[in-house]
Write a protein that holds these residues in place. Structure first.
Motif, PDB file in Angstrom:
ATOM      1  N   LYS A   1       0.818  -1.213   0.000  1.00 32.65           N
ATOM      2  CA  LYS A   1       0.000   0.000   0.000  1.00 32.65           C
ATOM      3  C   LYS A   1       0.853   1.265   0.000  1.00 32.65           C
ATOM      4  O   LYS A   1       0.357   2.358   0.276  1.00 32.65           O
ATOM      5  CB  LYS A   1      -0.932  -0.002   1.215  1.00 32.65           C
ATOM      6  N   GLY A   2       2.151   1.081  -0.289  1.00 33.79           N
ATOM      7  CA  GLY A   2       3.031   2.238  -0.397  1.00 33.79           C
ATOM      8  C   GLY A   2       3.721   2.638   0.884  1.00 33.79           C
ATOM      9  O   GLY A   2       4.419   3.662   0.925  1.00 33.79           O
ATOM     10  N   GLY A   3       3.558   1.851   1.945  1.00 34.94           N
ATOM     11  CA  GLY A   3       4.186   2.158   3.211  1.00 34.94           C
ATOM     12  C   GLY A   3       5.629   1.694   3.281  1.00 34.94           C
ATOM     13  O   GLY A   3       6.126   0.987   2.403  1.00 34.94           O
ATOM     14  N   ARG A   4       6.288   2.072   4.349  1.00 31.23           N
ATOM     15  CA  ARG A   4       7.693   1.710   4.577  1.00 31.23           C
ATOM     16  C   ARG A   4       7.753   0.833   5.824  1.00 31.23           C
ATOM     17  O   ARG A   4       7.266   1.234   6.889  1.00 31.23           O
ATOM     18  CB  ARG A   4       8.549   2.962   4.762  1.00 31.23           C
ATOM     19  N   ALA A   5       8.351  -0.344   5.687  1.00 27.57           N
ATOM     20  CA  ALA A   5       8.346  -1.282   6.812  1.00 27.57           C
ATOM     21  C   ALA A   5       9.594  -2.139   6.808  1.00 27.57           C
ATOM     22  O   ALA A   5      10.224  -2.365   5.766  1.00 27.57           O
ATOM     23  CB  ALA A   5       7.100  -2.168   6.754  1.00 27.57           C
ATOM     24  N   LEU A   6       9.943  -2.639   7.986  1.00 25.11           N
ATOM     25  CA  LEU A   6      11.108  -3.492   8.177  1.00 25.11           C
ATOM     26  C   LEU A   6      10.756  -4.618   9.132  1.00 25.11           C
ATOM     27  O   LEU A   6      10.155  -4.384  10.188  1.00 25.11           O
ATOM     28  CB  LEU A   6      12.260  -2.679   8.775  1.00 25.11           C
ATOM     29  N   ALA A   7      11.122  -5.845   8.761  1.00 29.88           N
ATOM     30  CA  ALA A   7      10.943  -6.989   9.650  1.00 29.88           C
ATOM     31  C   ALA A   7      12.227  -7.208  10.436  1.00 29.88           C
ATOM     32  O   ALA A   7      13.315  -7.293   9.858  1.00 29.88           O
ATOM     33  CB  ALA A   7      10.605  -8.238   8.836  1.00 29.88           C
ATOM     34  N   VAL A   8      12.106  -7.291  11.759  1.00 28.16           N
ATOM     35  CA  VAL A   8      13.261  -7.522  12.624  1.00 28.16           C
ATOM     36  C   VAL A   8      12.920  -8.661  13.594  1.00 28.16           C
ATOM     37  O   VAL A   8      12.413  -8.421  14.689  1.00 28.16           O
ATOM     38  CB  VAL A   8      13.671  -6.252  13.393  1.00 28.16           C
ATOM     39  N   PRO A   9      13.156  -9.899  13.183  1.00 29.06           N
ATOM     40  CA  PRO A   9      12.827 -11.038  14.047  1.00 29.06           C
ATOM     41  C   PRO A   9      13.541 -10.947  15.389  1.00 29.06           C
ATOM     42  O   PRO A   9      14.711 -10.557  15.468  1.00 29.06           O
ATOM     43  CB  PRO A   9      13.320 -12.240  13.235  1.00 29.06           C
ATOM     44  N   GLY A  10      12.822 -11.296  16.446  1.00 25.82           N
ATOM     45  CA  GLY A  10      13.406 -11.273  17.781  1.00 25.82           C
ATOM     46  C   GLY A  10      12.375 -11.633  18.821  1.00 25.82           C
ATOM     47  O   GLY A  10      11.168 -11.543  18.588  1.00 25.82           O
TER      48      GLY A  10
END
Length: 256
Positions: free
Chosen positions: A54-63
């Motif tokens: 949807k045009g957003g900015r995201a980062l996956a950080v497993p923990g």
């Protein structure tokens, strides 16, 4: 008032599914850059896709919030990615059911470690990052079980009651750094994990007597979430805000 979080960086724990995933989406829709933390990398990747599509900015950080090493690593990754941290949503939690007489020490300890000590770990490190810019919003997710006796929920209820208190204490401590701390007291939300732990019948029974006569959704909390995550809440701190359809404040209603 339209709230725009486009200059803010947020971290949501327990964001691989359920309320956490929806909260990540909601903050992203308000413009925030959103990092999502959880134990399952595949689920986090799916959350990121729902945002970036949807045009957003995201980062996956497993923990895992029960690991001090993981929490420190995640905070460092978020800072490197976003340059700062403005918003922390402490959503990660477990709710194993069982009687006090049969509950194991391990179950009790893991519930407290995840639901309470995990919040302590994340809040402590987040506050350090937020203090660098003199601004921060910490939002804890709690439950009506923290206020009401709940059969088979002793460990969960105890962890959330303590979280209510921790919210107020951390608000008192972090306020001088420009950081507010509040909690959303979420009622019955029929997530896959909740229905899996209990049942669809349990959801219906728990919500039948509510004034609103239905289970809630994460979107029911969207307004409160975005408000508490924004500059508009600068004078609101130490609050435990019910978003529970009246469960914690109104007697169950009789069928009409």
């Amino acid at each position: 008032m339209e709230i725009n979080l486009s200059s803010r960086v947020a971290l949501i724990t327990g964001a691989g599914s359920g309320i956490g995933r929806d909260f990540a989406r909601i903050l992203a829709e308000s413009g925030a850059s959103v990092a999502v933390m959880g134990r399952r990398a595949e689920q986090l990747a799916e959350t990121v896709v729902t945002i970036t599509d949807k045009g957003g900015r995201a980062l996956a950080v497993p923990g895992d919030v029960t690991s001090e090493e993981d929490v420190q690593r995640v905070m460092a990754e978020v800072r490197e990615w976003g340059g700062r941290l403005d918003i922390l949503v402490n959503n990660a939690g477990i709710y194993p059911s069982g009687s006090i007489s049969k509950m194991s020490d391990e179950t009790w300890a893991s519930t407290i470690d995840t639901n309470l000590t995990g919040v302590f770990r994340c809040s402590r490190h987040a506050a350090r990052l937020m203090s660098e810019h003199g601004y921060g919003r910490i939002i804890n997710v709690t439950s009506p079980s923290s206020l009401l006796g709940a059969l088979g929920q002793s460990a969960y209820a105890a962890s959330k009651a303590a979280l209510n208190s921790f919210t107020k204490s951390s608000a008192a401590e972090f306020g001088r750094r420009g950081i507010t701390v509040n909690a959303l007291l979420m009622g019955v939300v029929a997530t896959d994990s909740f229905v899996g732990e209990y049942s669809a019948t349990a959801v219906k029974a728990l919500t039948a007597g509510l004034p609103v006569r239905r289970a809630g959704t994460a979107d029911d909390a969207a307004g409160a979430l975005v408000l508490l995550a924004s500059e508009a809440s600068a004078y609101i701190t130490g609050v435990v805000l019910p978003v529970d359809g009246g469960m914690s404040n109104v007697m169950p209603t009789l069928p009409s």
